[in-house]
Design an enzyme around this catalytic site. Structure first.
Site, PDB file in Angstrom:
ATOM      1  N   HIS A 148       0.847  -1.206   0.000  1.00 45.06           N
ATOM      2  CA  HIS A 148       0.000   0.000   0.000  1.00 45.06           C
ATOM      3  C   HIS A 148       0.883   1.257   0.000  1.00 45.06           C
ATOM      4  CE1 HIS A 148      -2.928  -2.764   2.336  1.00 45.06           C
ATOM      5  NE2 HIS A 148      -3.546  -2.496   1.201  1.00 45.06           N
TER       6      HIS A 148
ATOM      7  N   LYS B   3     -17.366  -6.663   9.156  1.00 46.05           N
ATOM      8  CA  LYS B   3     -16.163  -7.417   8.827  1.00 46.05           C
ATOM      9  C   LYS B   3     -15.294  -7.523  10.071  1.00 46.05           C
ATOM     10  CE  LYS B   3     -13.101  -7.203   4.819  1.00 46.05           C
ATOM     11  NZ  LYS B   3     -12.853  -6.448   3.614  1.00 46.05           N
TER      12      LYS B   3
ATOM     13  N   ARG C 288      -2.327  -6.027  -8.263  1.00 43.31           N
ATOM     14  CA  ARG C 288      -1.129  -6.857  -8.078  1.00 43.31           C
ATOM     15  C   ARG C 288      -0.999  -7.929  -9.141  1.00 43.31           C
ATOM     16  NH1 ARG C 288      -2.932  -8.155  -2.132  1.00 43.31           N
ATOM     17  NH2 ARG C 288      -4.772  -8.290  -3.424  1.00 43.31           N
TER      18      ARG C 288
ATOM     19  N   SER D 214      -2.655  -7.911   3.110  1.00 43.47           N
ATOM     20  CA  SER D 214      -2.790  -7.775   4.568  1.00 43.47           C
ATOM     21  C   SER D 214      -3.039  -9.145   5.194  1.00 43.47           C
ATOM     22  CB  SER D 214      -3.951  -6.844   4.900  1.00 43.47           C
ATOM     23  OG  SER D 214      -3.742  -5.584   4.342  1.00 43.47           O
TER      24      SER D 214
HETATM   25  O1  PNS Z   1      -8.840  -3.038   0.990  1.00 48.24           O
HETATM   26  P1  PNS Z   1     -10.050  -3.502   0.247  1.00 48.24           P
HETATM   27  O2  PNS Z   1     -10.880  -4.461   1.102  1.00 48.24           O
HETATM   28  O3  PNS Z   1      -9.720  -4.077  -1.102  1.00 48.24           O
HETATM   29  O4  PNS Z   1     -10.969  -2.185  -0.021  1.00 48.24           O
HETATM   30  C1  PNS Z   1     -12.247  -2.293  -0.553  1.00 48.24           C
HETATM   31  C2  PNS Z   1     -12.970  -0.925  -0.573  1.00 48.24           C
HETATM   32  C3  PNS Z   1     -12.905  -0.253   0.760  1.00 48.24           C
HETATM   33  C4  PNS Z   1     -12.307  -0.045  -1.611  1.00 48.24           C
HETATM   34  C5  PNS Z   1     -14.441  -1.209  -0.998  1.00 48.24           C
HETATM   35  O5  PNS Z   1     -14.965  -2.224  -0.188  1.00 48.24           O
HETATM   36  C6  PNS Z   1     -15.341   0.021  -0.916  1.00 48.24           C
HETATM   37  O6  PNS Z   1     -15.184   0.956  -1.662  1.00 48.24           O
HETATM   38  N1  PNS Z   1     -16.301  -0.003   0.010  1.00 48.24           N
HETATM   39  C7  PNS Z   1     -17.240   1.079   0.221  1.00 48.24           C
HETATM   40  C8  PNS Z   1     -18.658   0.682  -0.194  1.00 48.24           C
HETATM   41  C9  PNS Z   1     -18.920   0.961  -1.661  1.00 48.24           C
HETATM   42  O7  PNS Z   1     -18.748   2.057  -2.156  1.00 48.24           O
HETATM   43  N2  PNS Z   1     -19.353  -0.085  -2.403  1.00 48.24           N
HETATM   44  C10 PNS Z   1     -19.713   0.042  -3.805  1.00 48.24           C
HETATM   45  C11 PNS Z   1     -18.532  -0.164  -4.721  1.00 48.24           C
HETATM   46  S1  PNS Z   1     -18.145  -1.870  -4.856  1.00 48.24           S
END
Ligand code: PNS
Length: 167
Positions: free
Chosen positions: A18, A42, A91, A129
């Protein structure tokens, strides 16, 4: 902060992968908001407060970085914070399908939001992670994989017997 992007994630915990993406993003943008997802559903090893605090520690000397916890839709958060670009790290091929769906869903929700995919250094292309937590829990060395403050916090969790592997 003009020309601002948002870099969202769960960051449980933030890794050197990150950090690598953020450093690359800083070459392109005047400011980056690191948006830390609050997610009570979560199960996480670190609380939202702990995840934010570690990131604050890492970027304490970087004025172009700000850190905020968020919930709700990412596009709403980005719009409210005048950031029109979402940075995501890519990645491997295995990331692609999920990232592609998410980028297109975000575009459907808000045509004004663009997703920019960036590749980390090849040395971090295997890093996640989840892997860091598993390797650490099983006694492996994560020194090269996470910032110092994260390693310290992982050690503390283990010492307190509060180490859960869930994500
Ligand atoms: O680190 P991650 O788990 O890959 O991050 C995922 C994240 C936070 C980018 C994603 O879950 C997110 O944007 N969540 C907010 C809810 C949202 O906007 N959902 C609609 C788009 S899929």
């Amino acid at each position: 902060m003009e020309n601002r992007a948002v870099y969202p994630g769960f960051f449980d915990p933030i890794t050197n992968g990150h950090v690598d993406i953020i450093a690359r993003g800083l070459k392109l943008f005047g400011g980056i908001i690191i948006a830390v997802l609050k997610n009570p559903k979560k199960r996480a090893l670190f609380s939202t407060k702990e995840r934010v605090a570690m990131i604050q520690d890492i970027f304490a000397r970087e004025p172009k970085i700000s850190i905020q916890a968020f919930d709700g839709l990412l596009v709403d958060f980005a719009r409210k914070n005048q950031a029109r670009i979402v940075i995501r790290g890519l990645r491997a091929i295995s990331d692609f399908e999920y990232e592609f769906q998410m980028a297109l869903m975000n575009r459907k929700l808000d045509e004004g939001t663009e997703t920019l995919f960036m590749m980390p250094s090849v040395g971090y292309s295997f890093l996640s992670s989840r892997m860091v937590k598993e390797v650490f829990l099983l006694g492996g060395d994560v020194h090269d994989l996470v910032p110092e403050v994260v390693e310290k916090n992982l050690r503390e969790k283990l010492k307190k017997g509060k180490f859960v592997l869930s994500q």
